[in-house]
Design a protein around this motif. Sequence first.
Motif, PDB file in Angstrom:
ATOM      1  N   GLY A 213      16.421  58.922  59.693  1.00  0.00           N
ATOM      2  CA  GLY A 213      15.900  59.291  58.462  1.00  0.00           C
ATOM      3  C   GLY A 213      15.375  57.758  57.932  1.00  0.00           C
ATOM      4  O   GLY A 213      15.152  56.916  58.914  1.00  0.00           O
ATOM      5  N   ASP A 214      15.065  57.440  56.610  1.00  0.00           N
ATOM      6  CA  ASP A 214      14.607  56.167  56.194  1.00  0.00           C
ATOM      7  C   ASP A 214      15.672  55.204  56.331  1.00  0.00           C
ATOM      8  O   ASP A 214      16.666  55.283  56.434  1.00  0.00           O
ATOM      9  CB  ASP A 214      14.272  56.383  54.727  1.00  0.00           C
ATOM     10  N   GLN A 215      14.973  53.977  56.666  1.00  0.00           N
ATOM     11  CA  GLN A 215      15.679  52.855  57.142  1.00  0.00           C
ATOM     12  C   GLN A 215      15.372  51.524  56.324  1.00  0.00           C
ATOM     13  O   GLN A 215      14.302  51.802  55.641  1.00  0.00           O
ATOM     14  CB  GLN A 215      15.464  52.573  58.599  1.00  0.00           C
ATOM     15  N   SER A 216      16.363  50.701  56.329  1.00  0.00           N
ATOM     16  CA  SER A 216      16.077  49.407  55.571  1.00  0.00           C
ATOM     17  C   SER A 216      16.316  48.235  56.435  1.00  0.00           C
ATOM     18  O   SER A 216      17.284  48.137  57.093  1.00  0.00           O
ATOM     19  CB  SER A 216      17.128  49.363  54.445  1.00  0.00           C
ATOM     20  N   LEU A 217      15.272  47.524  56.713  1.00  0.00           N
ATOM     21  CA  LEU A 217      15.293  46.464  57.580  1.00  0.00           C
ATOM     22  C   LEU A 217      15.379  45.069  56.539  1.00  0.00           C
ATOM     23  O   LEU A 217      14.667  44.688  55.647  1.00  0.00           O
ATOM     24  CB  LEU A 217      14.055  46.325  58.510  1.00  0.00           C
ATOM     25  N   ALA A 218      16.369  44.219  56.827  1.00  0.00           N
ATOM     26  CA  ALA A 218      16.585  42.950  56.046  1.00  0.00           C
ATOM     27  C   ALA A 218      15.795  41.900  56.917  1.00  0.00           C
ATOM     28  O   ALA A 218      15.881  41.778  58.021  1.00  0.00           O
ATOM     29  CB  ALA A 218      18.168  42.558  56.135  1.00  0.00           C
ATOM     30  N   LEU A 219      14.734  41.392  56.178  1.00  0.00           N
ATOM     31  CA  LEU A 219      14.119  40.381  56.549  1.00  0.00           C
ATOM     32  C   LEU A 219      14.071  39.044  55.895  1.00  0.00           C
ATOM     33  O   LEU A 219      14.822  38.963  54.633  1.00  0.00           O
ATOM     34  CB  LEU A 219      12.609  40.896  56.645  1.00  0.00           C
TER      35      LEU A 219
ATOM     36  N   LYS B 120      11.559  35.662  54.696  1.00  0.00           N
ATOM     37  CA  LYS B 120      10.207  35.075  54.530  1.00  0.00           C
ATOM     38  C   LYS B 120      10.295  34.016  55.576  1.00  0.00           C
ATOM     39  O   LYS B 120       9.224  33.827  56.293  1.00  0.00           O
ATOM     40  CB  LYS B 120      10.103  34.664  53.265  1.00  0.00           C
ATOM     41  N   SER B 121      11.160  33.135  55.875  1.00  0.00           N
ATOM     42  CA  SER B 121      11.353  31.780  56.577  1.00  0.00           C
ATOM     43  C   SER B 121      11.031  32.476  57.995  1.00  0.00           C
ATOM     44  O   SER B 121      10.940  31.403  58.939  1.00  0.00           O
ATOM     45  CB  SER B 121      12.361  31.015  56.357  1.00  0.00           C
ATOM     46  N   VAL B 122      11.582  33.363  58.360  1.00  0.00           N
ATOM     47  CA  VAL B 122      11.429  33.829  59.916  1.00  0.00           C
ATOM     48  C   VAL B 122      10.439  34.950  60.069  1.00  0.00           C
ATOM     49  O   VAL B 122       9.343  34.803  60.949  1.00  0.00           O
ATOM     50  CB  VAL B 122      12.951  34.442  60.352  1.00  0.00           C
ATOM     51  N   HIS B 123      10.333  36.095  59.242  1.00  0.00           N
ATOM     52  CA  HIS B 123       9.656  37.179  59.723  1.00  0.00           C
ATOM     53  C   HIS B 123       8.335  37.286  58.796  1.00  0.00           C
ATOM     54  O   HIS B 123       7.466  37.880  59.061  1.00  0.00           O
ATOM     55  CB  HIS B 123      10.364  38.530  59.298  1.00  0.00           C
ATOM     56  N   GLY B 124       8.211  36.192  58.118  1.00  0.00           N
ATOM     57  CA  GLY B 124       6.668  36.249  56.925  1.00  0.00           C
ATOM     58  C   GLY B 124       7.097  36.910  55.792  1.00  0.00           C
ATOM     59  O   GLY B 124       8.348  37.485  55.706  1.00  0.00           O
ATOM     60  N   ASP B 125       6.177  36.803  55.036  1.00  0.00           N
ATOM     61  CA  ASP B 125       6.244  37.439  53.533  1.00  0.00           C
ATOM     62  C   ASP B 125       5.523  38.818  53.488  1.00  0.00           C
ATOM     63  O   ASP B 125       4.357  38.590  53.344  1.00  0.00           O
ATOM     64  CB  ASP B 125       5.704  36.440  52.320  1.00  0.00           C
TER      65      ASP B 125
ATOM     66  N   LEU C 207      17.226  50.613  63.470  1.00  0.00           N
ATOM     67  CA  LEU C 207      16.825  49.363  63.783  1.00  0.00           C
ATOM     68  C   LEU C 207      17.505  48.451  63.069  1.00  0.00           C
ATOM     69  O   LEU C 207      17.642  48.354  61.920  1.00  0.00           O
ATOM     70  CB  LEU C 207      15.285  49.408  63.895  1.00  0.00           C
ATOM     71  N   ARG C 208      17.497  47.173  63.474  1.00  0.00           N
ATOM     72  CA  ARG C 208      17.879  45.966  62.872  1.00  0.00           C
ATOM     73  C   ARG C 208      17.172  44.838  63.408  1.00  0.00           C
ATOM     74  O   ARG C 208      16.751  44.706  64.528  1.00  0.00           O
ATOM     75  CB  ARG C 208      19.511  45.657  63.576  1.00  0.00           C
ATOM     76  N   ALA C 209      16.728  44.018  62.362  1.00  0.00           N
ATOM     77  CA  ALA C 209      15.863  42.835  62.791  1.00  0.00           C
ATOM     78  C   ALA C 209      16.622  41.744  62.653  1.00  0.00           C
ATOM     79  O   ALA C 209      17.669  41.414  62.212  1.00  0.00           O
ATOM     80  CB  ALA C 209      14.892  42.489  61.448  1.00  0.00           C
ATOM     81  N   ASP C 210      16.269  40.871  64.122  1.00  0.00           N
ATOM     82  CA  ASP C 210      16.899  39.729  64.293  1.00  0.00           C
ATOM     83  C   ASP C 210      15.893  38.618  64.275  1.00  0.00           C
ATOM     84  O   ASP C 210      14.578  38.729  63.787  1.00  0.00           O
ATOM     85  CB  ASP C 210      17.750  39.716  65.464  1.00  0.00           C
ATOM     86  N   ALA C 211      15.996  37.381  64.838  1.00  0.00           N
ATOM     87  CA  ALA C 211      15.128  36.134  64.866  1.00  0.00           C
ATOM     88  C   ALA C 211      13.961  36.368  65.595  1.00  0.00           C
ATOM     89  O   ALA C 211      13.012  35.523  65.442  1.00  0.00           O
ATOM     90  CB  ALA C 211      15.952  34.795  65.406  1.00  0.00           C
ATOM     91  N   SER C 212      13.928  37.515  66.572  1.00  0.00           N
ATOM     92  CA  SER C 212      12.744  37.595  67.455  1.00  0.00           C
ATOM     93  C   SER C 212      12.032  38.617  67.029  1.00  0.00           C
ATOM     94  O   SER C 212      10.925  39.164  67.609  1.00  0.00           O
ATOM     95  CB  SER C 212      13.343  37.831  68.885  1.00  0.00           C
ATOM     96  N   THR C 213      12.423  39.628  66.143  1.00  0.00           N
ATOM     97  CA  THR C 213      11.624  40.546  65.426  1.00  0.00           C
ATOM     98  C   THR C 213      10.300  40.107  64.631  1.00  0.00           C
ATOM     99  O   THR C 213      10.431  39.330  63.877  1.00  0.00           O
ATOM    100  CB  THR C 213      12.546  41.475  64.576  1.00  0.00           C
TER     101      THR C 213
END
Length: 367
Positions: A309-315, A317-322, A345-351
């Motif tokens: 289903g729908d997901q939420s990725l925590a990002l 700006k200083s890492v993944h851009g704005d 999915l989960r975002a980390d420093a390399s995502t």
Amino acid sequence: MLTPTARTSPTLWSHMRLCSLRAALSINPDVDSWVLHSPRAWLGTAFHRLMAGAPGDSSEAASLWDGAIAKILADASRHRLDARFANPERWPGYYLVRQRAIASAVGKGGGGSGVRRRGSPGSSPPAGGSERLLTARSGRLAGRPDQFDSSAVTEYKSTLPDPVRADAASIVDGYWRQLRLYAVLIGEMGSWPATARVVAASGQVLEQPVDRPACEAEADAAISGLDAMNQALSTGCDSAALASPGQVACGQCPYMAICPAFWSWCEANPWPELLEPAARGTLLSIDPGMDGDLYAVNVSLIGRYGVGGDQSLALRKSVHGDLTGLASGSQLRVVFANLRPDGRLRADASTCVFSEAEIPELRCGSV
């Protein structure tokens, strides 16, 4: 525009064996801004420079290491994706590799790893060197061996793969293929090295005799691969025609974000096993965070990673851009994510997360 190139190299050949499109992308300087580079590879670069510097003591070695890292950080700070890795102390294994690299470099300076062996009978010794540009096969093969002399050609690595890794054998095989091409480059100078070595910062050494027929065959294959890629590029073919998508070729490909063949393959095979998950989807909404840096993108993903289903990725700006300026309904590409226990999915420093509207079109043709 992806265009033919005049010569190949051990690095280009390593890409080409997996996928000709990957190889063509690797030699296009405009593509670099879409590639998130690896701090692990940067540690290897620093180790190379340290060993080439041949420091006399640990203080000099530490200074050479710190200088190499400073240059890497300066380059990273100007790269829109790499700037996230501004603190080397957070790189995996940084202090351990630094300590081992300094010890290895000082040991080499004292003769610890500078083993001398005889070259081929009747051969004249070539001049040795570190990262000298060498060419062979009428200039169509080029490379910079990390270190070579009259007895051995050496490739330095920050670490060697853990033998329990599923791909450990293929990684090491890639090292030997690289060294075979370096041996050809050195051999055309007049004398073939007797030994090929892989030296890690830990002091681990892999070594095998140089097999000249195997080296020549590797060079023949690299030149044939170059000819095939150039012929396809010069015809102006669709970029996807160059691709060889699959689990091995795409698993850790640095160009997956902009590769049309990768995404077509994912859609045609909705359950591909990827070492580092990637997914396409639609932006539903954006929730701003409390600190001005953290925010969440709510997305509807397609393929295997969208099943929950729908997901939420925590990002950040200083890492993944704005991405907060994107409108709902924008199409997104997520690469190098992590997989949570619940399958989301989960975002980390390399995502990396990109808007599809900004992805460049890949076209082939001759200059």
